[in-house]
Design a protein around this motif. Structure first.
Motif, mmCIF file in Angstrom:
data_model
loop_
_atom_site.group_PDB
_atom_site.id
_atom_site.type_symbol
_atom_site.label_atom_id
_atom_site.label_comp_id
_atom_site.label_asym_id
_atom_site.label_seq_id
_atom_site.Cartn_x
_atom_site.Cartn_y
_atom_site.Cartn_z
ATOM 1 N N ILE A 119 7.473 4.385 51.399
ATOM 2 C CA ILE A 119 6.213 3.960 50.771
ATOM 3 C C ILE A 119 6.491 2.933 49.678
ATOM 4 C CG2 ILE A 119 4.172 4.739 49.522
ATOM 5 C CD1 ILE A 119 4.642 7.526 50.796
ATOM 6 N N ALA A 120 7.533 3.168 48.866
ATOM 7 C CA ALA A 120 7.847 2.269 47.751
ATOM 8 C C ALA A 120 8.227 0.877 48.239
ATOM 9 C CB ALA A 120 8.979 2.859 46.908
ATOM 10 N N GLN A 121 8.938 0.785 49.353
ATOM 11 C CA GLN A 121 9.399 -0.512 49.857
ATOM 12 C C GLN A 121 8.268 -1.347 50.456
ATOM 13 O OE1 GLN A 121 12.569 0.796 52.470
ATOM 14 N NE2 GLN A 121 14.134 0.337 50.922
ATOM 15 N N THR A 122 7.140 -0.712 50.735
ATOM 16 C CA THR A 122 5.981 -1.460 51.255
ATOM 17 C C THR A 122 4.891 -1.604 50.199
ATOM 18 O OG1 THR A 122 5.077 0.609 52.165
ATOM 19 C CG2 THR A 122 6.427 -0.756 53.628
ATOM 20 N N SER A 123 5.232 -1.275 48.936
ATOM 21 C CA SER A 123 4.288 -1.444 47.832
ATOM 22 C C SER A 123 5.028 -2.050 46.652
ATOM 23 C CB SER A 123 3.660 -0.093 47.448
ATOM 24 O OG SER A 123 4.662 0.820 47.049
ATOM 25 N N ASP A 124 4.317 -2.335 45.589
ATOM 26 C CA ASP A 124 4.910 -3.042 44.442
ATOM 27 C C ASP A 124 5.177 -2.068 43.299
ATOM 28 O OD1 ASP A 124 3.941 -5.730 42.195
ATOM 29 O OD2 ASP A 124 5.907 -5.128 42.960
ATOM 30 N N HIS A 125 6.097 -1.116 43.539
ATOM 31 C CA HIS A 125 6.464 -0.149 42.500
ATOM 32 C C HIS A 125 7.993 -0.133 42.397
ATOM 33 C CE1 HIS A 125 2.361 1.259 42.117
ATOM 34 N NE2 HIS A 125 2.295 1.404 43.442
ATOM 35 N N LYS A 126 8.516 -1.185 41.776
ATOM 36 C CA LYS A 126 9.958 -1.423 41.765
ATOM 37 C C LYS A 126 10.745 -0.329 41.038
ATOM 38 C CE LYS A 126 9.641 -5.132 44.142
ATOM 39 N NZ LYS A 126 10.060 -5.099 45.557
ATOM 40 N N MET A 127 10.214 0.176 39.912
ATOM 41 C CA MET A 127 10.975 1.178 39.158
ATOM 42 C C MET A 127 11.023 2.504 39.912
ATOM 43 S SD MET A 127 12.784 1.138 36.453
ATOM 44 C CE MET A 127 14.026 2.178 37.183
ATOM 45 N N LEU A 128 9.920 2.855 40.560
ATOM 46 C CA LEU A 128 9.932 4.069 41.372
ATOM 47 C C LEU A 128 10.898 3.927 42.540
ATOM 48 C CD1 LEU A 128 6.148 5.031 41.485
ATOM 49 C CD2 LEU A 128 7.990 6.335 40.422
ATOM 50 N N GLU A 129 10.894 2.736 43.164
ATOM 51 C CA GLU A 129 11.826 2.493 44.262
ATOM 52 C C GLU A 129 13.273 2.605 43.782
ATOM 53 O OE1 GLU A 129 11.257 -1.284 46.112
ATOM 54 O OE2 GLU A 129 13.120 -1.204 47.262
ATOM 55 N N ALA A 130 13.551 2.013 42.608
ATOM 56 C CA ALA A 130 14.914 2.050 42.071
ATOM 57 C C ALA A 130 15.352 3.477 41.754
ATOM 58 C CB ALA A 130 14.999 1.189 40.809
ATOM 59 N N SER A 131 14.438 4.283 41.187
ATOM 60 C CA SER A 131 14.811 5.653 40.833
ATOM 61 C C SER A 131 15.139 6.472 42.088
ATOM 62 C CB SER A 131 13.696 6.332 40.039
ATOM 63 O OG SER A 131 12.562 6.575 40.854
ATOM 64 N N LEU A 132 14.473 6.163 43.200
ATOM 65 C CA LEU A 132 14.784 6.852 44.451
ATOM 66 C C LEU A 132 16.183 6.492 44.947
ATOM 67 C CD1 LEU A 132 11.285 6.552 46.100
ATOM 68 C CD2 LEU A 132 12.525 8.697 45.765
ATOM 69 N N TYR A 133 16.614 5.250 44.707
ATOM 70 C CA TYR A 133 17.999 4.905 45.024
ATOM 71 C C TYR A 133 18.950 5.761 44.198
ATOM 72 C CZ TYR A 133 16.626 0.778 47.732
ATOM 73 O OH TYR A 133 16.113 -0.050 48.673
ATOM 74 N N GLY A 134 18.570 6.048 42.944
ATOM 75 C CA GLY A 134 19.387 6.922 42.113
ATOM 76 C C GLY A 134 19.464 8.327 42.690
ATOM 77 N N ASN A 135 18.317 8.846 43.144
ATOM 78 C CA ASN A 135 18.304 10.182 43.767
ATOM 79 C C ASN A 135 19.195 10.234 45.003
ATOM 80 O OD1 ASN A 135 15.019 10.123 42.749
ATOM 81 N ND2 ASN A 135 16.288 11.874 42.214
ATOM 82 N N ILE A 136 19.061 9.233 45.859
ATOM 83 C CA ILE A 136 19.867 9.183 47.082
ATOM 84 C C ILE A 136 21.343 9.033 46.732
ATOM 85 C CG2 ILE A 136 20.336 7.808 49.151
ATOM 86 C CD1 ILE A 136 17.293 7.214 49.245
ATOM 87 N N GLY A 137 21.628 8.262 45.676
ATOM 88 C CA GLY A 137 23.010 8.133 45.208
ATOM 89 C C GLY A 137 23.607 9.471 44.820
ATOM 90 N N ASN A 138 22.793 10.360 44.205
ATOM 91 C CA ASN A 138 23.289 11.693 43.826
ATOM 92 C C ASN A 138 23.766 12.476 45.041
ATOM 93 O OD1 ASN A 138 22.680 11.193 41.162
ATOM 94 N ND2 ASN A 138 20.776 12.341 41.169
ATOM 95 N N ILE A 139 23.002 12.393 46.135
ATOM 96 C CA ILE A 139 23.394 13.132 47.338
ATOM 97 C C ILE A 139 24.680 12.562 47.925
ATOM 98 C CG2 ILE A 139 22.715 13.659 49.716
ATOM 99 C CD1 ILE A 139 19.847 13.881 48.771
#
Length: 603
Positions: A119-139
Motif C-alpha cells: 500500500i505504501a509503495q502505491t501512495s505518497d507516505h514515504k516515512m511509513l514506507e521507510a519504517s516498514l523497511y526497518g521492520n523487514i530489516g529486523n526479521i
C-alpha cells in the motif's frame, strides 16, 4: 561446565505515530492505554480519528498483552479500507506485524509488513514506507541475513534523514550498528551506536538510551575491552532501574556478572548473577533465569563450591531445556522462512507490478497488444521459475526438518538425566573426584554437541572424539561393563576427512542400550573406519544380545534416531550424487552395522 551464553542485543522497535494524535510514551503506557480505551468507548463513529485511537491502543499493548491487541488493528484495517484511507491501512498493517514480531511469529509478521509495504509503495507516505523497511530489516537480522538487513536499514535511514525524523534516524542507526557488530566489525558498530545515542539523548527517551548503552557494553565486551564494557553495562542497569525498564535491567545485570567472571572478580560476578536471577524471576524471563543459573554454576565451580555448582547447573539444565525446545522449533521455522520469504517476496513484487501495470495500461492503451504478449511470456517464465523454486524449497525444508530432528535426537533426555543422577549419586557418596570427572566429561560432550549442531560437516577426528567421549560416559554409567576399540585405516586422513556430525551415534546408542546393557556378560563395541573407492565405510560391531531379541523392547526414540539417520543419508546422497547405504548383519552373538558415506575432503 559450560561458559555463559552469548549476550542479548536490543533492536530498537518501530512505534506508531499519527499526526492527529499524541505520540506514545513507553513509560506511561498504562495511563495512556486507559485514556485511549475511554476515547474508543466514547468515539464510536468509524472515521480516521477512531482508526488512530485503535492503532495507538494496539501499540500500547505490544509488550504487555499482544494477543488481545489484534482485534484493535483488525478493526482499524477494516475501517481504513472502507474509508479508502491508505495512511490508516499502512499504519494498522505495520502494527499488526509488530504484534506478530514480539510473539516470535516472523512468518505472519513478514506477511503483515509486506501488506503495508504494498500500500505504501502505491501512495505518497514515504516515512511509513521507510519504517516498514526497518521492520523487514529486523526479521532479516534475526535470520542472520545481514546483507538484506543492512539494505533495508539503510533505506530506512536515508528517508529518516531526508524528512528530518530524529527518532526514526536513531532506530535505524542503532540497528545498523548491531548488524555490523554481528558481522564482527565492532568499531563500525560502535560508531553507529554512538551517533544513535546522541540522537536518543536529544529525544530524552530512556528506553532508547538504556538499550543503546547496553548494546555499547556488548560491543566493548566483544572487543575484550572489559573495563569499558563494565562502565556501559552499569550505566544501562542504573538507567533501566531508574526508569523501571526491567527487561533491560535483567540483561545488564547478567552481562555485568559475565564480564566480572572474565576479569576473575568471582564475588562480584556471583552478586550480579543473583541480582539478575531475582529480576528475571520477577518478569518471568525463563531464558535469562537459565542464563543466571549457568553463570552461578560456573562461579561456584571456580570457587570450589561443587554442591552449589551442581545444583545451579541442574536448575540451568531444567530451564534451558524448556527454552531449547522453543529455540529448536524456532530454528526449523527460520530455516523454512529462508525459502518462504523468497516466495513471499516474489508474490509481493508480483502484486506491486500488477497494480502498476493497471495504471500503465490505462495510460498507454495504444500498445496493449504488445504489452500483453510480453506479459504472457513473463508470466510463463515466472510460473516455470516458481515451480523450480518450489521443488528446491521442498527439498531444503526436508533438509531443515531432518537437521533439527537430528539435533533433538543427539541429546536424549534419558541420557541427560541418567548422567545427572549418576553425578548426584557420586556427590552423595562423597566421591567428589569421580563426580567431578563425570561432570567434566558430560559438560564437554554437551557443549561439543551444541556447538556442532550448526555444522553440516566436521572432521572425522572431531567426530570420533565425540563418540569416544559418549562411550566413556556410558561406560561410567554401566560401571565399566563396556569396553571398546576405534580403528581408522592408515589410508584415511582423519583430520582431513569430513563427515556429518554424530551419524554413528544412534547405532552405538542402540548397541549399548538394547544390546549390551541388558546382557549378562561384559560388552564390547568395535568401531572400524575404512575406505572403499570413493566411499568411507564406518562399521559398528557389538557382542550384545542381537537384533532379534531386542525387537520387542526397542524404544520409539531409538527407532526415530535410526530413521533420522537414514533421512540424513538420503539428503547427503542427493546433494553429492553418490548413493550411500546402511546395512545391518545379524551375528551369532551381536549385530554388525555398516554405514557408507560419500568421501568428502576438507582440502
Amino acid at each position: 561446565m559450560k561458559q555463559p551464553k552469548p549476550h542479548q542485543t536490543f533492536k530498537i522497535g518501530l512505534p506508531l505515530f499519527f499526526a492527529l494524535l499524541f505520540s506514545c510514551n513507553a513509560f506511561a503506557q498504562t495511563k495512556i492505554l486507559d485514556s485511549l480505551l475511554n476515547q474508543l468507548a466514547q468515539h464510536t463513529q468509524k472515521d480516521t480519528i477512531r482508526v488512530g485511537y485503535l492503532v495507538n491502543a494496539a501499540w500500547n499493548m505490544t509488550h504487555t498483552n499482544p494477543k488481545d491487541a489484534f482485534k484493535y488493528v483488525d478493526e482499524a484495517i477494516e475501517i481504513s479500507n472502507q474509508l479508502n484511507w491508505p495512511r490508516g491501512s499502512i499504519s494498522a498493517w505495520r502494527q499488526k506485524g509488530n504484534l506478530y514480531y514480539v510473539m516470535a511469529d516472523n512468518l505472519n509478521a513478514m506477511d503483515a509488513f509486506q501488506e503495508g509495504l504494498k500500500i505504501a509503495q502505491t501512495s505518497d507516505h514515504k516515512m511509513l514506507e521507510a519504517s516498514l523497511y526497518g521492520n523487514i530489516g529486523n526479521i532479516h537480522a534475526d535470520l542472520k541475513q545481514n546483507q538484506k538487513a543492512l539494505e533495508n536499514y539503510f533505506l530506512y535511514l536515508k528517508t529518516a534523514r531526508t524528512l528530518q525524523q530524529r527518532p526514526d534516524e536513531a532506530r535505524a542507526l542503532t540497528n545498523i550498528g548491531l548488524v555490523y557488530g554481528d558481522l564482527g566489525n565492532q568499531d563500525v558498530g560502535i560508531a553507529y551506536l554512538d551517533s544513535a545515542l546522541v540522537l536518543a539523548k536529544e529525544e530524552k527517551n530512556p528506553y532508547f538510551i538504556a538499550g543503546i548503552i547496553n548494546n555499547l557494553g556488548i560491543m566493548y565486551k566483544d572487543k575484550k575491552a572489559y573495563n569499558t564494557s563494565l562502565e556501559y553495562y552499569q550505566q544501562a542497569a542504573d538507567l533501566a532501574k531508574e526508569s523501571q525498564i526491567k527487561y533491560i535491567e535483567a540483561s545488564a545485570l547478567n552481562s555485568l556478572g559475565k564480564v566480572n567472571l572474565a576479569l576473575g572478580n568471582l564475588d562480584e560476578a556471583k552478586s550480579k548473577a543473583e541480582e539478575g536471577l531475582a529480576m528475571s524471576k520477577e518478569i518471568n524471563a525463563v531464558e535469562w533465569q537459565a542464563d543466571s543459573w549457568e553463570l552461578l554454576s560456573t562461579v561456584n565451580e571456580q570457587q570450589g563450591n561443587m554442591e552449589e555448582a551442581l545444583t545451579a547447573y541442574k536448575n540451568h539444565i531444567q530451564l534451558r531445556d524448556s527454552v531449547l525446545n522453543e529455540e529448536k522449533k524456532a530454528e526449523l521455522t527460520k530455516k523454512e522462512m529462508q525459502f518462504q520469504l523468497e516466495k513471499q517476496q516474489v508474490e509481493a513484487d508480483e502484486e506491486i507490478s500488477r497494480q502498476r501495470l493497471v495504471k500503465n495500461v490505462a495510460i498507454i492503451g495504444g500498445i496493449l497488444l504488445l504489452l500483453a504478449s510480453m506479459i504472457g511470456y513473463m508470466l510463463y517464465k515466472r510460473r516455470r521459475d516458481a515451480l523450480d523454486q518450489k521443488k528446491l524449497a521442498d527439498f531444503h525444508t526436508k533438509v531443515a526438518e531432518t537437521e533439527l530432528k537430528a539435533l533433538r535426537s543427539q541429546m536424549n533426555p534419558h541420557f541427560i538425566f541418567n548422567a545427572l543422577n549418576s553425578i548426584s549419586d557420586y556427590v552423595v557418596k562423597n566421591d567428589v573426584e569421580m563426580a567431578n570427572t563425570y561432570l567434566l566429561k558430560f559438560a564437554k560432550l554437551t557443549r561439543a554437541i551444541l556447538e556442532n549442531s550448526e555444522k553440516k560437516w566436521i572432521t572425522l577426528q572431531e567426530d570420533l572424539e565425540l563418540i569416544e567421549l559418549y562411550i566413556q560416559i556410558e561406560s561410567l554409567r554401566l560401571q565399566n561393563k563396556l569396553s571398546h576399540t576405534i580403528k581408522v585405516d592408515e589410508i584415511i586422513d582423519a583430520e582431513n576427512t569430513l563427515v556429518p556430525p554424530l551419524m554413528l551415534q544412534p547405532f552405538i546408542e542402540n548397541s549399548i542400550w538394547h544390546g549390551i546393557a541388558n546382557g549378562k556378560h561384559p560388552g564390547e563395541i568395535d568401531i572400524h573406519i575404512k575406505k572403499e573407492e570413493d566411499m568411507v565405510v564406518c562399521i559398528v560391531d557389538d557382542n550384545g544380545v542381537g537384533r532379534r531379541k531386542t525387537l520387542d523392547v526397542q524404544s520409539d526414540k531409538n527407532s526415530m534416531g535410526l530413521k533420522i539417520t537414514k533421512n540424513r543419508l538420503d539428503i547427503i546422497s542427493e546433494l553429492k550424487k553418490v548413493k550411500g547405504s546402511i546395512e545391518m548383519f545379524d551375528k551369532e552373538q551381536g549385530l554388525r552395522v555398516e554405514l557408507k558415506l560419500p568421501l568428502e575432503l576438507r582440502f
